[in-house]
Design a protein around this motif. Sequence first.
Motif, mmCIF file in Angstrom:
data_model
loop_
_atom_site.group_PDB
_atom_site.id
_atom_site.type_symbol
_atom_site.label_atom_id
_atom_site.label_comp_id
_atom_site.label_asym_id
_atom_site.label_seq_id
_atom_site.Cartn_x
_atom_site.Cartn_y
_atom_site.Cartn_z
ATOM 1 N N ASP A 84 35.136 -51.449 54.278
ATOM 2 C CA ASP A 84 33.683 -51.484 54.424
ATOM 3 C C ASP A 84 32.962 -50.493 53.532
ATOM 4 O OD1 ASP A 84 33.757 -53.484 56.322
ATOM 5 O OD2 ASP A 84 33.922 -52.077 57.994
ATOM 6 N N GLY A 85 33.666 -49.502 53.021
ATOM 7 C CA GLY A 85 33.021 -48.480 52.213
ATOM 8 C C GLY A 85 33.838 -48.134 50.989
ATOM 9 N N ILE A 86 33.456 -47.056 50.337
ATOM 10 C CA ILE A 86 34.128 -46.624 49.114
ATOM 11 C C ILE A 86 35.229 -45.632 49.487
ATOM 12 C CG2 ILE A 86 33.847 -45.524 46.878
ATOM 13 C CD1 ILE A 86 30.951 -46.415 46.905
ATOM 14 N N PRO A 87 36.498 -46.027 49.321
ATOM 15 C CA PRO A 87 37.609 -45.153 49.687
ATOM 16 C C PRO A 87 37.942 -44.198 48.561
ATOM 17 C CG PRO A 87 38.460 -47.228 48.917
ATOM 18 C CD PRO A 87 36.947 -47.331 48.842
ATOM 19 N N PRO A 88 38.813 -43.230 48.820
ATOM 20 C CA PRO A 88 39.240 -42.343 47.730
ATOM 21 C C PRO A 88 40.128 -43.102 46.751
ATOM 22 C CG PRO A 88 40.508 -41.900 49.706
ATOM 23 C CD PRO A 88 39.448 -42.876 50.107
ATOM 24 N N GLU A 89 40.007 -42.780 45.473
ATOM 25 C CA GLU A 89 40.862 -43.386 44.470
ATOM 26 C C GLU A 89 42.143 -42.584 44.324
ATOM 27 O OE1 GLU A 89 39.398 -44.730 40.688
ATOM 28 O OE2 GLU A 89 37.341 -44.464 41.356
ATOM 29 N N GLN A 90 43.169 -43.279 43.829
ATOM 30 C CA GLN A 90 44.389 -42.577 43.446
ATOM 31 C C GLN A 90 44.109 -41.843 42.150
ATOM 32 O OE1 GLN A 90 48.435 -44.473 43.496
ATOM 33 N NE2 GLN A 90 48.123 -44.457 41.303
ATOM 34 N N LEU A 91 44.260 -40.542 42.158
ATOM 35 C CA LEU A 91 43.982 -39.756 40.969
ATOM 36 C C LEU A 91 45.095 -39.924 39.952
ATOM 37 C CD1 LEU A 91 42.675 -36.459 42.625
ATOM 38 C CD2 LEU A 91 41.345 -38.377 41.721
ATOM 39 N N VAL A 92 44.706 -40.007 38.691
ATOM 40 C CA VAL A 92 45.670 -40.164 37.609
ATOM 41 C C VAL A 92 45.878 -38.816 36.942
ATOM 42 C CG1 VAL A 92 46.189 -41.316 35.440
ATOM 43 C CG2 VAL A 92 44.957 -42.538 37.238
ATOM 44 N N SER A 93 47.110 -38.365 36.891
ATOM 45 C CA SER A 93 47.410 -37.089 36.251
ATOM 46 C C SER A 93 48.236 -37.339 35.001
ATOM 47 C CB SER A 93 48.178 -36.165 37.208
ATOM 48 O OG SER A 93 49.418 -36.748 37.569
ATOM 49 N N TYR A 94 47.998 -36.520 33.983
ATOM 50 C CA TYR A 94 48.780 -36.587 32.756
ATOM 51 C C TYR A 94 49.706 -35.387 32.754
ATOM 52 C CZ TYR A 94 45.328 -40.017 31.225
ATOM 53 O OH TYR A 94 44.520 -41.116 31.134
ATOM 54 N N SER A 95 50.875 -35.576 33.274
ATOM 55 C CA SER A 95 51.790 -34.446 33.424
ATOM 56 C C SER A 95 53.227 -34.911 33.311
ATOM 57 C CB SER A 95 51.579 -33.762 34.776
ATOM 58 O OG SER A 95 52.548 -32.762 34.996
ATOM 59 N N ILE A 96 54.031 -34.151 32.572
ATOM 60 C CA ILE A 96 55.459 -34.433 32.482
ATOM 61 C C ILE A 96 56.192 -33.969 33.733
ATOM 62 C CG2 ILE A 96 55.504 -34.342 29.956
ATOM 63 C CD1 ILE A 96 56.539 -31.448 30.220
ATOM 64 N N ASN A 97 55.474 -33.283 34.635
ATOM 65 C CA ASN A 97 56.104 -32.713 35.826
ATOM 66 C C ASN A 97 55.982 -33.606 37.054
ATOM 67 O OD1 ASN A 97 56.727 -30.205 34.471
ATOM 68 N ND2 ASN A 97 54.544 -29.746 34.599
ATOM 69 N N GLU A 98 55.267 -34.722 36.945
ATOM 70 C CA GLU A 98 55.038 -35.591 38.094
ATOM 71 C C GLU A 98 55.371 -37.035 37.738
ATOM 72 O OE1 GLU A 98 51.037 -35.128 39.363
ATOM 73 O OE2 GLU A 98 51.159 -32.945 39.542
ATOM 74 N N PRO A 99 55.797 -37.830 38.723
ATOM 75 C CA PRO A 99 56.061 -39.249 38.458
ATOM 76 C C PRO A 99 54.820 -39.946 37.894
ATOM 77 C CG PRO A 99 56.930 -38.612 40.602
ATOM 78 C CD PRO A 99 56.115 -37.444 40.116
ATOM 79 N N ILE A 100 55.034 -40.925 37.026
ATOM 80 C CA ILE A 100 53.945 -41.670 36.397
ATOM 81 C C ILE A 100 53.592 -42.852 37.289
ATOM 82 C CG2 ILE A 100 53.248 -42.978 34.362
ATOM 83 C CD1 ILE A 100 55.309 -41.357 32.763
ATOM 84 N N ILE A 101 52.357 -42.886 37.736
ATOM 85 C CA ILE A 101 51.897 -43.954 38.626
ATOM 86 C C ILE A 101 50.787 -44.720 37.932
ATOM 87 C CG2 ILE A 101 50.885 -44.501 40.869
ATOM 88 C CD1 ILE A 101 52.117 -41.935 41.942
ATOM 89 N N ALA A 102 50.932 -46.036 37.852
ATOM 90 C CA ALA A 102 49.965 -46.874 37.142
ATOM 91 C C ALA A 102 48.649 -46.956 37.896
ATOM 92 C CB ALA A 102 50.524 -48.274 36.942
ATOM 93 N N ASN A 103 47.582 -47.182 37.134
ATOM 94 C CA ASN A 103 46.252 -47.269 37.728
ATOM 95 C C ASN A 103 45.464 -48.458 37.188
ATOM 96 O OD1 ASN A 103 44.490 -46.018 39.623
ATOM 97 N ND2 ASN A 103 43.203 -45.315 37.947
#
Length: 617
Positions: A84-103
């Motif tokens: 019904d409303g605007i939810p939080p987005e998945q934040l995209v990080s550019y880091s070699i230290n974290e798994p890469i998650i598509a957006n």
Amino acid sequence: MKLKFDRAISLVAAGVITALQTAHAAPVYEIQNIEDYDLNGTLEATINGYGMFINQQDKMVGISKGKKKLEVDDETGGAIDIEDGIPPEQLVSYSINEPIIANNFTFMADGNGAAGSWIPTFDSVFGTTHPKDTDEDQPETINSINAYYYGINNNGIKVGAYTAPEQKTEFTGERNDNNQDQEYWYYREFEERGFLKTAEGTDVALVPPYTVYTKDDTDVVVGGVSVASAINDNNLITGYATTELSESSKTRVDKCITGEDYPVDVCVQKEQYPDSSNVRRILYQTRAFVWQFDGSDVTPTELPLGLESTSDSVFTAQGLGVNNQGAVAGRSHVYRNNDKDKLAFDAAYWKKDSQGDYQYHWVKMTNDQLSSVAYDVNDNGILVGSYRRYIEGYLRDKFFYLDTNAEDPAFVTPNDFYEVMSDRSSRPRDINNKDQVVGFVEVTSEKEKPRMKGAFLYDKASDEFSVIDDLLVCESKGYIKDDAGKWTPNQVEVLDGDGKVLFYDSEIRIVEANSINDDGTIVGTAFIRKPSYQFDEDGKLVIGENGKPLFSLNADGQPVTAYIPRMVVLKPTSSGVACEVEESDNSGNGNYKRKGAASFAWLFLLPLVWLRRRFQA
């Protein structure tokens, strides 16, 4: 009246601007993908949607962006309804230290058939998974490939760009407070690669000529870049690809080879990511390309650069549009009038000569135009683009067209809202074979503030320029007719987390038109109103006693609303009339401000984020 660049009328000389142009013969449009005064314009589990291109069979491609975070009720273990409303987005990080998650996710929509027409349908590219199927507890479902569709031809072949999937290698760095539990470094083989997808579902990568850097006896995969921007009905694809690393980037890779802090692939990935200023440190020589697809194999052809490259400077050329005769529209670095003191990044087109070889053609600019770009060319040879120049002291973009078949082609700048050249920025995106152009234009006039943008339709034959919002029937603007026959905003009812029933106005604004087919069907992006949820300091939804999220409220106790982008499909209609309900300033002359108006922050961000990737310099 039209203005040629060498006869443009100065606003200063013209004095006071006269009457606004009004539409006379422009078609009335109706949105096709409305559902309950909302737009069905993105994939399930994503927030934003964008319509990119439509072919003559009413098949379109689009992009969904912004995966929703799944909110879970700790007491019941069930998912909370956040639709019904605007939810939080998945934040995209550019880091070699974290798994890469598509957006970014690709979809199709089809206007053929009865129920279910124009429903965004996920279309997997190189094994991508639907955003709704991602489960953080099941790593194999997490999609690491970002994918983009930019075009589809009448044979059903789609083109775009994608990233390589995530790879990982054991973490061997020094431990500190931030990485005590880190097991791996994460990287990709490449960050952007063009592709085609056949109507039968086969993915074919368009590998750039340059992907590996060699130093002495060491080969380093740097990946290179390629993008497929458009495809014609002869399965000729245009776009651009990298042909060499810049000298400064070779130095960076050399340091990765000799350095001891990271494995080479990880170090290169770190350099490929944008820095804090959103600037990539690995740069390439980039050239416009065409690829001919014969049903099984792809034959690449590099198009000429607009200048002779005799130095180590980085030069770029890009193909962005192609017609059925094989003419390509785009842009290239060029020395204007062969003067090496006047390097520019200008609109260009490439056509085959009598020997079948592609020749470069500069779209002639003057010193007033700082840069320019051509986005498309139709089968009549009409090219559309925009140039950048100062108007009344402000840097603006202006839409132009040019007949590539003319003996001495010169671009024409159509007027938009006035009888002389205005200072409203405008950019075209597409032109059909009836010489109808779509794009976006600034629709507010404040000089010291960011300006809102709206989609436009321009008809070359009649020289008629229209804001598409002004061509919509009332239902397509989010209005409903009351018992007295008056059109009023539809009232949306939502249940707050404290059990109260709240209301806000429906609203739909067409902010960018990206494609128009020969039937006049338009696809693009619209903004719709949605209420904003409350978030705590950690960015999590604030949940009320009834298990539903709490909305942010204004002084009247009603939801604070904001705009979010959604794919939109519009068709001409003969059964309705353009809505005459006066709204907030949308075409330069409105004066009504709706109470509780939504935040306009999104409107100031056009051209939209996903488009920057397609047209990056």
